[in-house]
Design an enzyme around this catalytic site. Structure first.
Site, PDB file in Angstrom:
ATOM      1  N   THR A 306       0.844  -1.208   0.000  1.00 50.72           N
ATOM      2  CA  THR A 306       0.000   0.000   0.000  1.00 50.72           C
ATOM      3  C   THR A 306       0.868   1.243   0.000  1.00 50.72           C
ATOM      4  O   THR A 306       2.024   1.206   0.414  1.00 50.72           O
ATOM      5  CB  THR A 306      -0.857   0.118   1.269  1.00 50.72           C
ATOM      6  N   ASP A 307       0.275   2.355  -0.379  1.00 48.91           N
ATOM      7  CA  ASP A 307       0.908   3.627  -0.054  1.00 48.91           C
ATOM      8  C   ASP A 307       0.725   3.813   1.465  1.00 48.91           C
ATOM      9  O   ASP A 307       0.066   3.025   2.134  1.00 48.91           O
ATOM     10  CB  ASP A 307       0.277   4.764  -0.878  1.00 48.91           C
TER      11      ASP A 307
END
Ligand SMILES: *[C@@H]1O[C@H](CO)[C@@H](O)[C@H](O)[C@H]1NC(C)=O
Ligand SMILES: *[C@@H]1O[C@H](CO)[C@@H](O)[C@H](O)[C@H]1NC(C)=O
Ligand SMILES: *[C@@H]1O[C@H](CO)[C@@H](O)[C@H](O)[C@H]1NC(C)=O
Ligand SMILES: *[C@@H]1O[C@H](CO)[C@@H](O)[C@H](O)[C@H]1NC(C)=O
Ligand SMILES: *[C@@H]1O[C@H](CO)[C@@H](O)[C@H](O)[C@H]1NC(C)=O
Ligand SMILES: *[C@@H]1O[C@H](CO)[C@@H](O)[C@H](O)[C@H]1NC(C)=O
Length: 778
Positions: A306-307
């Site tokens: 994920t970011d």
């Protein structure tokens, strides 16, 4: 000096805003002097802990799959969950130490991300290459790869002394579709082909080992941000809640190709999903985008991350899910493997207890993460006894590496205007130079974002002063240029033989979380430029140091402004490279990787409109050179040289016939196009040979961009880049450039449903002013 820089810029990076309170990540600058690490972090330290030798996961003669399976099998659920986040807990009872997954190396080893530390005593700085957009302007694939290779060598050297990780969340291969985007300069520009080639080359440079072992990695790269993410914060619209509405055609034609190429051609070890939603679904929770495409169709050998922290964003900002546990289930079941943040560490156990996530899904995620670390040698004992074990501080900021930073900037710099008698300046004729502008003494500004501490700086003033006597005037107190000090600047300019104005922007105007609203030069910069030009008696060189493009039509039109150069954010040696170009030690060959629009464009177009194609019904003009037909200030591919080059066609077919098998529908029915995946299409190619002549009196490198305008079916682009090549030619000599065009790969377009098609009919090939028509038929 790095140490000077560290005290001057206590950099705070604000990654995200959640619950309207700031989540501030403090980079390590202020504590850097305390970092005295000497030893790398690694598992399976059999030499000091012989008991580990019997663990199958430590057995280097077994394949990665077996080893990973053994490790995962030994972990408790709690241990597993603690290894799903960037601050991975490891398992100390098994000799697996903590590991920090988050390191960055966009254009050099960077302190953004907690995995990297600079240390005054060990490694005070690393080579800081130009920001990516300028490097992309070189259109030189071998340069992209060589930079990646140098960066990974410096990264390994820093890892060996405990100052860096092995997993780097670079490059950024989003399409720079709107000039206002604050992160546009992190990317290779607006063209899917150039972006794809940049991404795959840089990834190869980072990952490939010198021993040719394709299963193992030097460091692991990560292509981000998947997908259709290129709005940060525009008029209050935030990337965290932005829902990008993207047609299937634009997705497969524009936004996805760089990621596809990164996985298939670059063999990247990771893909990062973005914050935004695409068509109503958060990317990090979309099973079609993750498990379906990245894992299923492209067969990623690595992990999806994920970011930081997209899961928090899905739950708290987007309110997409009702509970934290649902968010966990959504993302893990969609194919996510690692969370940058703490969301999975906090909420996965209860998600399992509620029956929302099966342990087998956690095992899959963990296996992808551990397999990556295994390929990096993390489970092979002391890395100083392996390939790259001899690298250390002596291999960082070597003279060769610093020279490459200067060379990269030279190759990228774009000459946009040059009146007769202007550039290059010759020091015998030019005895005094006025250097004016808020970026004339730029140091930190040259690095742009995702920077590290550089080896050293050469500012524009320092670079130019090395060859000629200079007088400096800032002209504005900063790039915002609220009130220009016009009179002082004019006085200095009037007294000099030539003037260099170094203008543009910095991270107060273009960076992460900061999109522009206007694309005219900030504040009174234009006024200062015009006033200075008016009183100057010799050449006036306007240098624009910036990320994106600007409406500088006034300067293009003003005959007193004799040259315009775009230097991007040129990295630590930017001033030296600029001087090389200005004094003719380097003949420029950079080309713009993005369109420079007039201000009226941004007044008309909403940044949130993701459509690439124009809409005649609404007057929407479309985006990028492939679709936008309106006026530009400068165009994609623009860039001059101190020589002129002439092209002539040597070889290209007039007709290409695609064989169709018996019974193919297009044998009886009339077809506008045929599928680019069919058997008939395989290995169908032709050559385009061009003769290029250097007509000038200076050696130079010429960048040949081969475009094609396909027949206007399926809303095809008006023009698209098929391929590019560079060649070096001494004065008055000629050379041959050969392109091998694959009909289905290069000539194809994407139809309304996202399928690749070869349009039948007339395709016009362009190189500069040269045009050649080619008919594709069945
Ligand atoms: C490895 O396992 C073998 C057989 O179980 C045992 O004899 C040996 O002592 C073990 N080695 C270590 C270093 O624990
Ligand atoms: C490692 O695996 C190989 C191949 O299966 C085996 O021959 C060897 O004994 C193993 N080593 C240890 C220390 O278990
Ligand atoms: C591309 O860059 C490399 C590395 O700097 C350089 O050696 C090569 O000459 C460049 N290619 C051209 C055609 O300029
Ligand atoms: C967990 O696995 C079982 C058995 O394969 C399956 O029936 C169930 O639907 C799975 N649960 C979830 C939440 O995927
Ligand atoms: C340029 O200077 C002349 C006087 O030398 C002045 O009349 C004119 O208005 C100036 N133009 C601009 C654009 O400043
Ligand atoms: C090249 O040099 C020759 C001889 O010095 C000169 O006649 C010619 O005009 C020059 N050409 C260009 C394009 O500068």
């Amino acid at each position: 000096m790095a140490s000077q820089y560290e005290t001057e810029h206590s950099v705070f990076l604000c990654f995200r805003i959640v619950f309207s309170c700031f989540f501030i990540y403090h980079s390590f600058l202020s504590t850097t002097n305390l970092v005295l690490a000497q030893t790398p972090v690694y598992a399976c330290d059999v030499a000091n802990n012989p008991g580990l030798a019997n663990f199958t996961f430590c057995n280097t003669s077994l394949d990665v799959k077996k080893r990973v399976h053994d490790l995962v099998k030994r972990l408790t659920l709690q241990e597993k969950i603690a290894n799903l986040v960037n601050g991975a807990a490891g398992a100390s009872r098994l000799g697996v130490p903590k590991y920090q997954w988050w390191s960055e190396a966009l254009h050099g080893v960077s302190y953004v991300g907690p995995g990297v530390h600079f240390s005054n005593s060990l490694v005070p700085g690393a080579t800081s290459f130009p920001q990516v957009l300028l490097t992309a302007a070189s259109f030189n694939e071998s340069l992209f790869e060589i930079i990646g290779k140098v960066v990974s060598t410096e990264a390994r050297a820093m890892y060996n002394v405990g100052l860096a990780g092995l997993t780097y969340w670079s490059p950024n291969i989003n399409i720079f579709r709107d000039p206002r985007w604050g992160r546009g300069h992190e990317t290779p520009g607006e063209d899917p082909l150039l972006t794809s080639k940049y991404g795959a080359s840089y990834v190869r440079g980072l990952q490939q080992r010198d021993d040719g072992d394709k299963d193992r990695l030097k460091v692991a790269a990560c292509c981000k941000h998947y997908t259709a993410y290129d709005l940060d914060n525009w008029k209050g619209i935030q990337r965290y809640t932005f829902n990008a509405l993207v047609t299937q055609q634009d997705l497969d034609d524009t936004f996805q190709p760089p990621f596809k190429s990164c996985v298939l051609d670059g063999n990247v070890a990771s893909v990062m999903c973005s914050y935004n939603q695409v068509n109503g679904k958060p990317t990090c929770g979309d099973p079609d985008l993750l498990a379906g495409i990245i894992r299923g169709k492209w067969n990623l050998n690595g992990y999806i991350v994920t970011d930081c922290d997209s899961l928090d964003v899905i739950f708290y900002n987007q309110h997409y899910t009702k509970t934290a546990e649902e968010t966990v289930a959504l993302s893990l079941n969609a194919g996510l493997d690692l969370n940058c943040g703490t969301f999975l560490a906090k909420n996965t156990e209860s998600a399992v207890n509620k029956g929302l996530v099966n342990e087998s899904v956690i095992d899959r995620a963990l296996s992808n993460n551990f397999a990556t670390l295994m390929r990096l040698g993390f489970f092979d004992g002391d890395p100083r006894k392996q390939l790259y074990g001899n690298l250390g501080p002596k291999d960082v900021c070597t003279p060769e590496n610093q020279e490459l930073a200067r060379e990269a900037a030279r190759q990228g710099i774009v000459l946009l205007k040059n009146s007769v008698g202007s550039l290059p300046l010759s020091p015998p004729a030019i005895k005094s130079l006025a250097v004016i502008g808020p970026n004339a003494q730029a140091t930190y500004t040259m690095l742009a974002n995702y920077e590290g501490s550089p080896c050293k700086y050469v500012s524009p003033m320092q670079g130019l002063s090395a060859s000629v006597s200079t007088v400096f005037q800032a002209g504005c107190s900063n790039v915002a240029c609220g009130t220009a000090q016009v009179d002082d600047a004019k006085k200095t300019a009037a007294a000099a033989d030539a003037v260099v104005l170094v203008m543009g922007s910095d991270q107060s105007i273009e960076t992460e979380s900061r999109d522009r609203v206007d694309i005219t030069l900030p504040g009174q910069q234009s006024l200062l430029i015009s006033e200075v030009a008016n009183v100057s008696k010799g050449p006036v060189i306007l240098v624009i140091m910036s990320g994106g493009g600007w409406d500088v039509q006034f300067a293009k039109d003003n005959p007193k402004i004799t040259s315009i150069l775009w230097v991007g954010f040129p990295g630590e040696a930017g001033g030296a490279a600029l001087a090389d170009v200005i004094f003719g030690l380097h003949n420029p060959s950079g080309r713009l990787p993005m369109t420079w629009y007039p201000q009226s464009y941004v007044e008309k177009v909403s940044m949130t409109d993701m459509n690439m194609r124009p809409n005649p019904a609404t007057g929407y003009p479309g985006r990028t050179y492939r679709f936008y037909k309106g006026e530009t200030v400068f165009s994609f591919g623009d860039g001059l040289s101190y020589s002129t080059f002439q092209h002539s066609l040597v070889q290209a077919p007039k007709v290409v016939s695609i064989p169709l098998e018996e019974g193919h529908v297009c044998r009886s029915a009339k077809c506008k196009s045929i599928d680019a995946v069919e058997q008939s299409c395989n290995n169908l190619g032709f050559n385009v040979h061009l003769r290029v002549k250097n007509m000038g009196n200076k050696s130079g490198t010429h960048t040949v961009l081969l475009f094609s305008s396909p027949p206007s079916v399926h809303n095809a682009p008006q023009k698209h880049l098929l391929d590019f090549q560079k060649l070096h030619l001494t004065a008055q000599t000629e050379g041959l450039v050969k392109f091998n065009v694959d009909v289905c790969k290069h000539l194809s377009i994407v139809d309304e449903l996202g399928n690749r098609k070869v349009a039948l009919g007339k395709h016009v090939l362009h190189v500069g002013n040269l045009k050649h028509s080619l008919t594709v038929r069945i």
